[in-house]
Design an enzyme around this catalytic site. Sequence first.
Site, PDB file in Angstrom:
ATOM      1  N   SER A  22      -6.140 -43.590 -18.137  1.00  0.00           N
ATOM      2  CA  SER A  22      -5.047 -43.438 -17.174  1.00  0.00           C
ATOM      3  C   SER A  22      -4.846 -41.971 -16.835  1.00  0.00           C
ATOM      4  O   SER A  22      -5.000 -41.107 -17.687  1.00  0.00           O
ATOM      5  CB  SER A  22      -3.738 -43.995 -17.732  1.00  0.00           C
ATOM      6  OG  SER A  22      -2.707 -43.761 -16.785  1.00  0.00           O
ATOM      7  N   LYS A  49      -3.658 -51.083 -21.603  1.00  0.00           N
ATOM      8  CA  LYS A  49      -3.697 -50.396 -20.287  1.00  0.00           C
ATOM      9  C   LYS A  49      -3.118 -51.290 -19.195  1.00  0.00           C
ATOM     10  O   LYS A  49      -2.425 -50.829 -18.276  1.00  0.00           O
ATOM     11  CB  LYS A  49      -5.133 -49.982 -19.944  1.00  0.00           C
ATOM     12  CG  LYS A  49      -5.295 -49.386 -18.532  1.00  0.00           C
ATOM     13  CD  LYS A  49      -4.557 -48.094 -18.375  1.00  0.00           C
ATOM     14  CE  LYS A  49      -4.440 -47.449 -17.026  1.00  0.00           C
ATOM     15  NZ  LYS A  49      -5.126 -47.790 -15.876  1.00  0.00           N
TER      16      LYS A  49
HETATM   17  C1  6PG Z   1      -3.726 -45.028 -13.962  1.00  0.00           C
HETATM   18  C2  6PG Z   1      -3.458 -45.945 -12.805  1.00  0.00           C
HETATM   19  C3  6PG Z   1      -4.726 -46.365 -12.160  1.00  0.00           C
HETATM   20  C4  6PG Z   1      -4.469 -47.046 -10.819  1.00  0.00           C
HETATM   21  C5  6PG Z   1      -4.171 -48.520 -10.998  1.00  0.00           C
HETATM   22  C6  6PG Z   1      -3.072 -49.084 -10.171  1.00  0.00           C
HETATM   23  O1  6PG Z   1      -3.203 -45.339 -15.009  1.00  0.00           O
HETATM   24  O2  6PG Z   1      -4.400 -44.024 -13.774  1.00  0.00           O
HETATM   25  O3  6PG Z   1      -2.776 -47.084 -13.263  1.00  0.00           O
HETATM   26  O4  6PG Z   1      -5.444 -47.096 -13.075  1.00  0.00           O
HETATM   27  O5  6PG Z   1      -3.511 -46.365 -10.129  1.00  0.00           O
HETATM   28  O6  6PG Z   1      -5.347 -49.176 -10.700  1.00  0.00           O
HETATM   29  O7  6PG Z   1      -3.504 -49.302  -8.900  1.00  0.00           O
HETATM   30  P1  6PG Z   1      -2.851 -50.322  -7.886  1.00  0.00           P
HETATM   31  O8  6PG Z   1      -1.482 -49.801  -7.592  1.00  0.00           O
HETATM   32  O9  6PG Z   1      -3.759 -50.185  -6.698  1.00  0.00           O
HETATM   33  O10 6PG Z   1      -2.870 -51.687  -8.460  1.00  0.00           O
END
Ligand code: 6PG
Length: 509
Positions: A139, A211
């Site tokens: 993340s 996650k």
């Molecule tokens: C992170 C984010 C990243 C991404 C997600 C959410 O922790 O870096 O969560 O993984 O922003 O995929 O994306 P959506 O809003 O497009 O579902």
Amino acid sequence: MTNHTQQSHVGVIGLGVMGKNLALNIADNGYHVAVFDLDTPKVNAAVAQEEIERKADTAPRMQSCNNLTEMLAKLVEPRVIVLSVPAGAPVDGVCKSLIEAGIEANDIVIDTGNSLWTDTVEREARYKGQFIFFSSAVSGGEVGARFGPSLMPSGDEKAWRYVEPIWKAIAAKVDSTTGLPIERFEPGNPVTEGEPCTTYIGPAGSGHYVKMVHNGIEYADMQLICEAYQLLSDGLGMSAHDIGDIFNAWNKGILNSYLMGISAEVLQQADPLTGKPLVEMILDKAGQKGTGLWTAVSSLQIGCPAPTIAEAVYARAVSTQKNLRMQLSSKLAGPEPVILSESDKAEFITNLEDALYCAKVCCYAQGFQLMAMAAKEQSWTLDFAEIAKIWRAGCIIRATFLQSITQAYQEDANLANLLMADTFSQTLSQKHFNWRKTVAASVMQGIPAPCISSAIAYYDSYRCEMLPANLLQGQRDFFGSHTFERTDKPAGEKYHLDWSAKERTLSKV
Ligand code: 6PG
């Protein structure tokens, strides 16, 4: 381009935004990296970037590969290969190609995408004997990947011990006494001091589950901030810029978080085309890739209340129905706008700050309880203090408030719900009245606040020693003989009333 003769420590497959930045981060921390992407210009761009960023007196640390066979030959054994490809079929596609290229049983493949946790469980079993399928959710977006993400590894423990030094080096760092992030966004000068934001989460799938819940919380946290924006803009008629100022002020207090800071920045950005606030030119239809939805689905399956996370997913869904909303906006009646005095406006803002904090605590409470219930179901031993710790920096939901969550779980590792922790129960007990005033104002002014208000229903439900589920059980027994337990008899004893008989008799079932 400079020649690179040394064997590489890590291979990175997939050089999109995340893969390229992870590769640069690994190289910055002294490891040699071999990189591959089906799209050759991306490979060249990554190697060129490393060359630009590397200090003049250091040897190159990144080498390109034309194919996976070449990558396997360039890696020290056992090989460590990081996958940064879209979740789903592409992960298995690369695994199949690695098998064809000659990957070996002790080699470690680390999936860093947002894979569905059950896919990860299946993959570990499927590839056993051919290579070790390990996973590490990441993340932090582009900047996190480059200068320190929060990393949630899970799977084979031996594989973890092997990659642990690399993972600790590239992860975000926090000051261990304050719990605050140590940030330095300088190529060639990675943060080496502080506590790394990575910890072994548990068996295969557990890291991706954690996650997934992180993202569910992320959805809810983002939606809460968006609701505050709408309340300030539609309720008080404030400009985007002034709302940004309020968010910046809140960001100095208990609401301090990465998401609050970037929201203020987005609100204060001018549109390069029109000069208006950019936010007013962005179409109000939210996208999503699925992780928030998975969290809500999992909470329903497990039977863990996570209404605020689910509401955040619904809020995105409603936003996409722009045409229907436009039609209904002139068809459905609502209240007239309320004009507030300056002192009432100030009170509205104070109430909203408290409401946001209380609702935020509920989102985290839902997410952590969900992880606890999933862990029980899957026989995982999750360390929630450690999980809160590794979310204090690097990740999207990083917030000062995670230090209080860390402490709450350090004091009681088996906390049933964060609302049980004195620090949160006391603060919410003190702020709940202002929260109610915000929800009441949103309803009376006809401004939707699904997450702020669902969270208060969550809070109030947990405050009720007695819920109306007694009537519900009566209804179920009435039409379906579903039976009920009695308050005056031992738990588990089932009773049924013969509702259709003239003389309604009670029987023990
Ligand atoms: C992170 C984010 C990243 C991404 C997600 C959410 O922790 O870096 O969560 O993984 O922003 O995929 O994306 P959506 O809003 O497009 O579902």
